[in-house]
Scaffold this motif. Sequence first.
Motif, PDB file in Angstrom:
ATOM      1  N   UNK A 185       0.761  -1.242   0.000  1.00  0.00           N
ATOM      2  CA  UNK A 185       0.000   0.000   0.000  1.00  0.00           C
ATOM      3  C   UNK A 185       0.786   1.284   0.000  1.00  0.00           C
ATOM      4  N   UNK A 186       2.110   1.219  -0.118  1.00  0.00           N
ATOM      5  CA  UNK A 186       2.898   2.445  -0.076  1.00  0.00           C
ATOM      6  C   UNK A 186       2.603   3.325  -1.289  1.00  0.00           C
ATOM      7  N   UNK A 187       2.342   4.593  -1.040  1.00  0.00           N
ATOM      8  CA  UNK A 187       2.127   5.576  -2.097  1.00  0.00           C
ATOM      9  C   UNK A 187       3.279   6.569  -2.178  1.00  0.00           C
ATOM     10  N   UNK A 188       4.125   6.580  -1.177  1.00  0.00           N
ATOM     11  CA  UNK A 188       5.285   7.465  -1.148  1.00  0.00           C
ATOM     12  C   UNK A 188       6.434   6.712  -0.506  1.00  0.00           C
ATOM     13  N   UNK A 189       7.648   6.991  -0.946  1.00  0.00           N
ATOM     14  CA  UNK A 189       8.832   6.347  -0.390  1.00  0.00           C
ATOM     15  C   UNK A 189       9.835   7.417   0.027  1.00  0.00           C
ATOM     16  N   UNK A 190      10.711   7.029   0.921  1.00  0.00           N
ATOM     17  CA  UNK A 190      11.724   7.937   1.459  1.00  0.00           C
ATOM     18  C   UNK A 190      13.102   7.498   0.980  1.00  0.00           C
ATOM     19  N   UNK A 191      13.805   8.411   0.307  1.00  0.00           N
ATOM     20  CA  UNK A 191      15.162   8.161  -0.169  1.00  0.00           C
ATOM     21  C   UNK A 191      16.072   9.241   0.385  1.00  0.00           C
ATOM     22  N   UNK A 192      17.211   8.839   0.899  1.00  0.00           N
ATOM     23  CA  UNK A 192      18.146   9.783   1.505  1.00  0.00           C
ATOM     24  C   UNK A 192      18.773  10.686   0.445  1.00  0.00           C
ATOM     25  N   UNK A 193      18.785  12.010   0.670  1.00  0.00           N
ATOM     26  CA  UNK A 193      19.446  12.913  -0.270  1.00  0.00           C
ATOM     27  C   UNK A 193      20.959  12.910  -0.048  1.00  0.00           C
ATOM     28  N   UNK A 194      21.611  11.930  -0.641  1.00  0.00           N
ATOM     29  CA  UNK A 194      23.046  11.735  -0.431  1.00  0.00           C
ATOM     30  C   UNK A 194      23.580  10.843  -1.534  1.00  0.00           C
ATOM     31  N   UNK A 195      24.878  10.906  -1.802  1.00  0.00           N
ATOM     32  CA  UNK A 195      25.470   9.920  -2.713  1.00  0.00           C
ATOM     33  C   UNK A 195      25.211   8.511  -2.196  1.00  0.00           C
ATOM     34  N   UNK A 196      25.114   7.578  -3.115  1.00  0.00           N
ATOM     35  CA  UNK A 196      24.801   6.196  -2.751  1.00  0.00           C
ATOM     36  C   UNK A 196      26.103   5.425  -2.549  1.00  0.00           C
ATOM     37  N   UNK A 197      26.360   4.939  -1.331  1.00  0.00           N
ATOM     38  CA  UNK A 197      27.580   4.145  -1.124  1.00  0.00           C
ATOM     39  C   UNK A 197      27.443   2.774  -1.766  1.00  0.00           C
ATOM     40  N   UNK A 198      28.575   2.194  -2.098  1.00  0.00           N
ATOM     41  CA  UNK A 198      28.554   0.874  -2.715  1.00  0.00           C
ATOM     42  C   UNK A 198      29.886   0.182  -2.565  1.00  0.00           C
ATOM     43  N   UNK A 199      29.994  -0.997  -3.158  1.00  0.00           N
ATOM     44  CA  UNK A 199      31.212  -1.788  -3.023  1.00  0.00           C
ATOM     45  C   UNK A 199      32.405  -1.117  -3.694  1.00  0.00           C
ATOM     46  N   UNK A 200      32.130  -0.279  -4.702  1.00  0.00           N
ATOM     47  CA  UNK A 200      33.228   0.377  -5.426  1.00  0.00           C
ATOM     48  C   UNK A 200      33.272   1.878  -5.142  1.00  0.00           C
ATOM     49  N   UNK A 201      32.703   2.282  -4.020  1.00  0.00           N
ATOM     50  CA  UNK A 201      32.671   3.695  -3.689  1.00  0.00           C
ATOM     51  C   UNK A 201      31.286   4.277  -3.898  1.00  0.00           C
ATOM     52  N   UNK A 202      31.157   5.578  -3.688  1.00  0.00           N
ATOM     53  CA  UNK A 202      29.861   6.243  -3.789  1.00  0.00           C
ATOM     54  C   UNK A 202      29.626   6.765  -5.200  1.00  0.00           C
ATOM     55  N   UNK A 203      28.352   6.948  -5.528  1.00  0.00           N
ATOM     56  CA  UNK A 203      27.983   7.488  -6.832  1.00  0.00           C
ATOM     57  C   UNK A 203      26.604   8.118  -6.731  1.00  0.00           C
ATOM     58  N   UNK A 204      26.230   8.864  -7.760  1.00  0.00           N
ATOM     59  CA  UNK A 204      24.954   9.556  -7.795  1.00  0.00           C
ATOM     60  C   UNK A 204      23.813   8.598  -8.080  1.00  0.00           C
ATOM     61  N   UNK A 205      22.697   8.795  -7.382  1.00  0.00           N
ATOM     62  CA  UNK A 205      21.498   7.983  -7.623  1.00  0.00           C
ATOM     63  C   UNK A 205      20.840   8.314  -8.964  1.00  0.00           C
ATOM     64  N   UNK A 206      21.308   9.378  -9.648  1.00  0.00           N
ATOM     65  CA  UNK A 206      20.710   9.801 -10.911  1.00  0.00           C
ATOM     66  C   UNK A 206      21.465   9.287 -12.129  1.00  0.00           C
ATOM     67  N   UNK A 207      22.479   8.459 -11.914  1.00  0.00           N
ATOM     68  CA  UNK A 207      23.221   7.877 -13.025  1.00  0.00           C
ATOM     69  C   UNK A 207      22.421   6.733 -13.657  1.00  0.00           C
TER      70      UNK A 207
END
Length: 398
Positions: A185-207
Amino acid sequence: MVDSASVPIFDGDNHMYETREAFVKFLPDRYKSAIQYVDIGRRTKIMVRNTVSDYIPNPTFDVVARPGAEEDFYRNGNPEGKSRREIFGEPIRAIPAFRAPGPRLEAMNEYGVDRTLMFPTLASLLEERMRDDPEMTHTVIHAFNEWMYETWQFNYEDRIFSTPVITLPIVDRAIEELEWAVARGAKAILIRPAPVPGYRGSRSFALPEFDPFWAKVVEHDVFVAMHGSDSGYARFSAEWQGEQSEMRPFQMEALPMLWALRPAADAVAALACHGVLHRFPQLKVAIVELGGRWLEPLLNDLAYVYKKMPQGFAENPVDALRRNLYICPFWEENYDYLGGLIGKDHVLFGSDWPHPEGLAKPRSYIDDLNALGLPDEEIAGYMGGNLAKLMNIGASIS
């Protein structure tokens, strides 16, 4: 002048106070030690991965600042140079409306709030403190979402819309979490306004790497809220201040306060520059509880860069933001001015209730908008109509 009693309110920024079981009730055994509450002297603190956090002074929320305790501070400043404790005044015991949806509806009825988006409070510390372990991050966030669904649901009587947290390090896991939340039933979600960390370092969520996730967001017509959080900027602040410390929302230090809105500008810049809004023109993203002072400088900077190197963009970035971006600014800011920058129907009201920096009585904000001499239809839009259209539901419950 609009009659304040007649305007439906869809509050775009309300908060729950998590219970002590919120992070651990559904946590798999192999991660049980990742989140603990520990007693230090006469205080209880939360410990994440064996490190005690002061992110929230009282993470149990048994005793909290009263709603709206800082209202005068945000309206009139602090000419006397009071400490945060002096500004907060006497604390109160947490009431059931802070903890559960049934009592919260009673409070909403009392204050004349028809509908609200409901955000977590303490959960905003999780991702930054697990940034080097994507698998743990996804597992802990899912366990928290399970608690949120059990306790609050994601759509409670079509009036309280709680926002499951979607963390993005592993794209397939993010899609899986999104599908799980939408199915409930979710109609809205929460995403952190920050670079996304990962195994190879951080990157933009808009890539483009994240396009499969955004495609699913658009497919389900889910509204994305990027709410103020611990976006990791304490790492940069520490390099200027010569000390290593975590983000503490209630600290009163000049440089961190000056930089508090940087995550909003940087997140929106990434949305504009990395092309995700062009690839998904139906994507609906709002910046919540990060103010609006960053908006005009960013639009000016983007216009400047686009003029110099249009080949670096898939489309005019200012046009893309005015199509896809919404802001839920601080209540003390000029909504009409911000509406002139981004679009009158792209500004959303948020009271931040029951946080101390919010409004004690959300409906009182109609008086502020009346004082600006705005047309009735604009006031109705800011106070709830815009968010209702955005989420494809009615602003009023009548």
